[in-house]
Scaffold this motif. Structure first.
Motif, PDB file in Angstrom:
ATOM      1  N   THR A 572     -25.461 -34.292  17.044  1.00 17.55           N
ATOM      2  CA  THR A 572     -25.529 -33.945  15.630  1.00 17.55           C
ATOM      3  C   THR A 572     -24.368 -33.006  15.326  1.00 17.55           C
ATOM      4  N   GLY A 573     -23.989 -32.967  14.048  1.00 16.17           N
ATOM      5  CA  GLY A 573     -22.908 -32.060  13.675  1.00 16.17           C
ATOM      6  C   GLY A 573     -22.362 -32.388  12.301  1.00 16.17           C
ATOM      7  N   ARG A 574     -21.321 -31.692  11.940  1.00 15.00           N
ATOM      8  CA  ARG A 574     -20.702 -31.890  10.638  1.00 15.00           C
ATOM      9  C   ARG A 574     -19.564 -32.913  10.732  1.00 15.00           C
ATOM     10  N   ASP A 604     -27.383 -37.393   7.405  1.00 10.77           N
ATOM     11  CA  ASP A 604     -28.587 -36.648   7.031  1.00 10.77           C
ATOM     12  C   ASP A 604     -28.547 -36.140   5.592  1.00 10.77           C
ATOM     13  N   THR A 621     -17.894 -32.322   3.316  1.00 12.07           N
ATOM     14  CA  THR A 621     -18.621 -32.234   4.587  1.00 12.07           C
ATOM     15  C   THR A 621     -20.001 -32.852   4.436  1.00 12.07           C
ATOM     16  N   HIS A 623     -23.625 -33.762   7.040  1.00 13.99           N
ATOM     17  CA  HIS A 623     -24.273 -33.602   8.337  1.00 13.99           C
ATOM     18  C   HIS A 623     -24.664 -34.974   8.857  1.00 13.99           C
ATOM     19  N   THR A 625     -25.963 -37.547  12.436  1.00 10.16           N
ATOM     20  CA  THR A 625     -26.654 -37.633  13.728  1.00 10.16           C
ATOM     21  C   THR A 625     -26.252 -38.931  14.406  1.00 10.16           C
TER      22      THR A 625
END
Length: 693
Positions: A572-574, A604, A621, A623, A625
């Protein structure tokens, strides 16, 4: 010639409004040198002669070449036998000498050379026979110099008490075809407007010419719909202040000139006959062959009615002047259908299209539905098209006198009506039109009349043909009116392309900082492309059409999410993407919608709305997964707050490598490898003895 008081006031008022911007108005380009002499007449007195009259003809010869040429002898030829038929008038004006026994009346031998670029004057004199039996006729005159020739006339009045022709003069206050008039604001657009409405502009001179004549004005309401006044100081309101900052000096100067001209136009027309055309002088005839244009044309008719009701409430807004000038009962009904109630006060058209043809001498007609029709004389009206080559208006004025006299002589004892319509967009310089009309007013066989009186006569006039003629023969020996005799510029394919371009501009304008201004600018551009003025200059139409299509292309491609490849090595992350704005203005509240085209990556959330400066980039940006390893294309779509798509959809490729449990095994394996390497190194290099100090 001294201007009358109202003419001076109209000209001075317009001049004061644009005096500060004259430096932005480039001078006219010089003409190309040509071989031979340019011969022009500057005066013929008297305009209408009587027996025994002393006649004087003045003019100039000019050497447009690069080398001196011998000064010529200028010869005046004429005949005491006058011309009385319109066909004879047309033939002599066209240069024919058949049937005319012209002799030399006077000569002026110029001395020396005519140097390059030099202009020399001449004067020729004669006296008509004092005891001749004077009668109505047009004496043929010709001036010759070194092979150049100007054919003209000296109308001669005669005895008898005959009713003059009740003459209506129609003056069109309409713009010429110039693609810069409705393009982007700047010096080029300002110069185009000033050439029409500036201190020496064509329409400024037209107002000065007609302001104290009895005339019927045909007004393009574009000239009444002047821009709103621009405040001198920056408004306090932030949004209004930002809009004020975007207004350049050329736009300010244009707005000032157009508002001043509007006031001068209203003043000139306030106490005269007038009718307001559809907005942009829309080509209603084009809608008969391009049905898709009819909704837009109806809007332009409605807008013209509204502008006329506000600026010129005493003028008719339902008197129609079709671009091709064709009159028939069917055509009258087709044109009237554009009006809100389907009723026209009258329709103006060409005499050559009526049942009487080009020889028709009466201007009032009526359709089978009872709608009045006013037919203008083709030959007399077309004579104004010679003004570009006759800047003094002398030859044009004498042609008008001679031809109107021949028309009068067809039935001198019968009271009749005559209508002259100056062609739309006719070019003239200086006081040429004024001088030509001054001469026409000296005809004792003509009497100025009101348009309303001719319309009233048309209600009981002869009937028009039921069917619209497919072909109206072009009158012979007449200058060609490109507006009346050319097909419509707008076609179905062109209209579709223009509407697509406007849709693109309108959509992007929803997020542009100058969105409202852009919508007004290019809506006006599309409306003006439906004008009949483009019939006479297809190249100018093409140029204006390209402006709108280019604006649409820039709007549709100027902003997008940058297509690129991004590595995403995480569970997961940006995820960061770039929005690029290549437009010259900032964008606000731009929505970014991202859709993965594979199930290996889940978004997300969606990016927040973003602002992007002019010629800038912004990062958004989201988010994400990772669900499996692989390459995931993401469709990126930009939109306005209402959901309208802005710019093209693009695809961003994401290389997904989720970490999961294997990352810990990998890290442990790496530690074990490092420990093994350390132990191996220790065995390979045992403890070495230390060096004694």
């Amino acid at each position: 010639m001294m201007l009358a008081p109202r003419r001076r006031r109209a000209t001075a008022a317009i001049g004061a409004a644009v005096a500060l911007v004259l430096s932005a108005w480039p001078p006219a380009a010089p003409t190309s040198p040509t071989a031979g002499l340019e011969l022009r007449l500057t005066s013929i007195t008297p305009a209408v002669a009587d027996r025994g009259s002393k006649v004087e003809v003045s003019g100039t010869v000019r050497n447009p070449g690069a080398t001196a040429i011998p000064a010529p002898t200028v010869i005046l030829r004429g005949s005491a036998t006058g011309l009385t038929r319109r066909s004879e008038i047309a033939a002599w004006a066209a240069g024919s000498t058949a049937g005319v026994d012209a002799t030399i009346w006077d000569e002026d031998s110029l001395s020396g050379n005519v140097e390059a670029g030099q202009t020399r004057t001449f004067r020729l004199r004669t006296r008509l026979a004092p005891h001749s039996a004077a009668s109505y006729a047009a004496l043929p005159l010709a001036v010759d110099a070194a092979g150049a020739r100007v054919s003209t006339f000296l109308p001669q009045s005669g005895p008898g008490d005959f009713p003059p022709l009740d003459t209506v003069l129609v003056l069109p206050v309409t713009l010429r075809a110039h693609r810069a008039l409705f393009g982007e604001y700047g010096a080029t657009r300002l110069a185009a407007w000033l050439s029409e409405i500036g201190p020496e502009g064509r329409l400024t001179r037209l107002l000065a010419t007609g302001i104290e004549r009895r005339a019927a004005w045909a007004v393009d309401p574009t000239l009444l719909a002047a821009p709103a006044a621009i405040p001198a100081e920056r408004p306090i309101d932030p949004e209004a202040g930002a809009a004020w900052d975007r207004i350049g000096p050329q736009q300010r100067a244009e707005a000032a000139a157009r508002r001043t001209f509007r006031a001068a136009l209203i003043d000139a027309v306030s106490d005269q006959d007038c009718f307001v055309l559809p907005m942009a002088d829309a080509d209603l005839v084009a809608g008969l062959t391009v049905p898709a244009a009819q909704p837009l044309l109806r809007l332009l008719v409605r807008d013209g009615i509204a502008a006329g009701a506000e600026g010129l409430p005493h003028c008719s807004t339902t008197l129609l002047w079709p671009a091709d000038g064709i009159l028939s009962s069917a055509r009258v009904s087709e044109l009237a259908a554009y009006l809100p109630d389907g009723h026209a006060d009258a329709v103006l058209g060409r005499a050559s299209s009526t049942p009487g043809g080009a020889t028709a001498s009466s201007s009032p007609w009526r359709s089978t539905s009872g709608t009045p029709a006013v037919a203008y004389d083709d030959a007399l009206s077309a004579a104004f098209l010679e003004l570009p080559s006759d800047p003094a208006g002398v030859v044009t004025g004498q042609r008008l006198l001679a031809d109107s006299l021949a028309l009068f002589l067809q039935a001198p004892a019968t009271r009749r009506e005559l209508t002259l319509a100056v062609p739309r967009g006719v070019a003239f310089s200086g006081t040429g039109l004024d001088a030509a009309l001054d001469r026409l007013e000296q005809a004792p066989w003509l009497r100025a009349a009101a348009l309303d009186d001719t319309i009233a006569a048309a209600r009981t006039g002869p009937p028009l043909a039921d069917a619209t003629p497919r072909d109206v023969p072009e009158p012979a020996d007449l200058p060609r009116d490109p507006v009346a005799l050319s097909p419509p510029a707008i076609t179905a394919n062109r209209l579709r392309a223009l509407e697509r371009a406007l849709d693109q501009v309108t959509t992007t304008a929803k997020v542009r900082a100058d969105g409202p201004e852009q919508v007004r600018l290019w809506n006006a551009a599309l409306a003006q492309l439906l004008s009949c003025r483009w019939r006479g200059d297809n190249s100018q139409f093409q140029g204006q059409m390209r402006r709108l299509r280019t604006a649409g292309a820039e709007a549709s491609t100027g902003v997008q999410v940058t297509p690129e490849t991004i590595n995403f090595f995480a569970d997961t992350g940006r995820l960061q993407l770039t929005v690029t704005n290549d437009l010259g203005v900032g964008l606000t509240n731009l929505q970014v919608d991202l859709t993965p085209l594979s199930g290996w990556l889940r978004l997300d959330d969606q990016p927040r709305a973003v602002d992007v400066g002019a010629h800038s980039k912004a990062v958004v940006t989201v988010h994400a997964t990772a669900l499996a390893a692989g390459s995931v294309p993401i469709r990126a779509r930009l939109s306005a707050p209402d959901g309208s798509a802005v710019g093209p959809d693009t695809t961003v490729l994401i290389r997904v490598r989720p970490t999961g449990d294997w990352i810990y095994w990998a890290m442990g394996g790496l530690a074990a490898v490092l420990m093994t390497l350390g132990a191996w190194r220790s065995r390979r290099h045992p403890n070495r003895p230390r060096l004694a100090r």
